[in-house]
Scaffold this motif. Structure first.
Motif, PDB file in Angstrom:
ATOM      1  N   GLY A   1       0.823  -1.215   0.000  1.00 46.27           N
ATOM      2  CA  GLY A   1       0.000   0.000   0.000  1.00 46.27           C
ATOM      3  C   GLY A   1       0.850   1.254   0.000  1.00 46.27           C
ATOM      4  N   SER A   2       1.914   1.234   0.799  1.00 41.77           N
ATOM      5  CA  SER A   2       2.821   2.383   0.857  1.00 41.77           C
ATOM      6  C   SER A   2       3.529   2.601  -0.472  1.00 41.77           C
ATOM      7  N   MET A   3       3.933   1.504  -1.096  1.00 41.06           N
ATOM      8  CA  MET A   3       4.611   1.607  -2.396  1.00 41.06           C
ATOM      9  C   MET A   3       3.680   2.209  -3.447  1.00 41.06           C
ATOM     10  N   VAL A   4       2.450   1.747  -3.469  1.00 43.25           N
ATOM     11  CA  VAL A   4       1.472   2.277  -4.432  1.00 43.25           C
ATOM     12  C   VAL A   4       1.240   3.757  -4.163  1.00 43.25           C
ATOM     13  N   TRP A   5       1.057   4.106  -2.905  1.00 42.98           N
ATOM     14  CA  TRP A   5       0.760   5.494  -2.538  1.00 42.98           C
ATOM     15  C   TRP A   5       1.930   6.409  -2.885  1.00 42.98           C
TER      16      TRP A   5
ATOM     17  N   SER B   1      -9.737   9.386 -12.088  1.00 44.64           N
ATOM     18  CA  SER B   1      -9.790   7.927 -12.136  1.00 44.64           C
ATOM     19  C   SER B   1      -8.856   7.290 -11.117  1.00 44.64           C
ATOM     20  N   VAL B   2      -7.625   7.763 -11.080  1.00 48.34           N
ATOM     21  CA  VAL B   2      -6.588   7.152 -10.246  1.00 48.34           C
ATOM     22  C   VAL B   2      -6.834   7.414  -8.762  1.00 48.34           C
ATOM     23  N   GLY B   3      -7.293   8.595  -8.425  1.00 48.96           N
ATOM     24  CA  GLY B   3      -7.502   8.935  -7.019  1.00 48.96           C
ATOM     25  C   GLY B   3      -8.375   7.931  -6.287  1.00 48.96           C
ATOM     26  N   PRO B   4      -9.630   7.776  -6.715  1.00 50.76           N
ATOM     27  CA  PRO B   4     -10.513   6.868  -5.976  1.00 50.76           C
ATOM     28  C   PRO B   4     -10.206   5.389  -6.177  1.00 50.76           C
ATOM     29  N   VAL B   5      -9.635   5.027  -7.309  1.00 48.06           N
ATOM     30  CA  VAL B   5      -9.400   3.609  -7.596  1.00 48.06           C
ATOM     31  C   VAL B   5      -8.068   3.124  -7.042  1.00 48.06           C
ATOM     32  N   LEU B   6      -7.061   3.973  -7.021  1.00 44.17           N
ATOM     33  CA  LEU B   6      -5.723   3.550  -6.608  1.00 44.17           C
ATOM     34  C   LEU B   6      -5.306   4.174  -5.274  1.00 44.17           C
ATOM     35  N   PHE B   7      -5.294   5.499  -5.206  1.00 35.55           N
ATOM     36  CA  PHE B   7      -4.800   6.162  -4.012  1.00 35.55           C
ATOM     37  C   PHE B   7      -5.711   5.984  -2.810  1.00 35.55           C
ATOM     38  N   GLY B   8      -6.999   6.096  -3.010  1.00 34.87           N
ATOM     39  CA  GLY B   8      -7.937   5.932  -1.893  1.00 34.87           C
ATOM     40  C   GLY B   8      -7.770   4.592  -1.202  1.00 34.87           C
ATOM     41  N   PRO B   9      -7.899   3.482  -1.940  1.00 31.61           N
ATOM     42  CA  PRO B   9      -7.704   2.179  -1.293  1.00 31.61           C
ATOM     43  C   PRO B   9      -6.303   1.993  -0.706  1.00 31.61           C
ATOM     44  N   ALA B  10      -5.279   2.482  -1.391  1.00 30.99           N
ATOM     45  CA  ALA B  10      -3.911   2.326  -0.877  1.00 30.99           C
ATOM     46  C   ALA B  10      -3.757   3.034   0.465  1.00 30.99           C
ATOM     47  N   THR B  11      -4.295   4.241   0.587  1.00 33.77           N
ATOM     48  CA  THR B  11      -4.174   4.968   1.852  1.00 33.77           C
ATOM     49  C   THR B  11      -4.906   4.240   2.972  1.00 33.77           C
ATOM     50  N   LEU B  12      -6.062   3.678   2.658  1.00 35.65           N
ATOM     51  CA  LEU B  12      -6.821   2.950   3.687  1.00 35.65           C
ATOM     52  C   LEU B  12      -6.108   1.666   4.093  1.00 35.65           C
TER      53      LEU B  12
END
Length: 164
Positions: A28-32, A64-75
């Motif tokens: 998750g940290s790597m993705v974020w 697109s990227v915010g809710p699909v990638l960053f949102g879940p990664a931060t959670l």
């Protein structure tokens, strides 16, 4: 002669669940962090040219990227980090490095949710009006805030890795 594989050094008593939590936390940290670093490069390129299509693409990608990638990664980072600390025999939520990590998480999230979204709305509205100068200025603000978020994530990563 054949080299024999040595077992990985032990990090202390960890259950299989803890191993999976650490893996998810790191991924998750790597993705974020990696995602923000890549987006900053993309945004810097868009700002440099200040062409309406490039600016619009940046914000289209972010929607697109915010809710699909960053949102879940931060959670995932938050949830797994908290659970790991709660399960740990060596760390407490009140430890300075844990509190610092949580504080950095909150600040990075607030800058993202408040500052970046505001600059994005301003730039997009300016593009819709055909005001490229205002859109470029708002995008420069957005990029500055994105770099701040990325820097906060680097500091949070250092805090987690270099903890006592």
């Amino acid at each position: 002669p054949m080299l024999s594989a040595r077992p990985a050094p032990s990090l202390g008593p960890m259950s299989d669940l803890d191993d999976w939590l650490v893996l998810l936390h790191v991924l998750g940290s790597m993705v974020w962090l990696g995602g923000w670093a890549a987006i900053c490069m993309f945004a810097a390129n868009a700002v440099r040219g200040a062409e309406p299509d490039a600016l619009r693409r940046l914000f289209t990608v972010m929607r697109s990227v915010g809710p699909v990638l960053f949102g879940p990664a931060t959670l995932v980072v938050l949830a797994t980090g908290v659970v790991l600390v709660i399960r740990s025999e060596r760390a407490e939520l009140s430890d300075v490095w844990v509190a610092a990590g949580l504080g950095l998480y909150v600040v990075a999230t607030l800058v993202g949710m408040l500052g970046l979204s505001r600059a994005s709305r301003t730039a997009t509205a300016a593009l819709d009006r055909g005001d490229v100068a205002v859109a470029a200025s708002a995008t420069r603000t957005w990029l500055t805030l994105a770099v701040v978020v990325t820097a906060l994530l680097v500091v949070a990563t250092a805090d987690m890795v270099l903890r006592p």
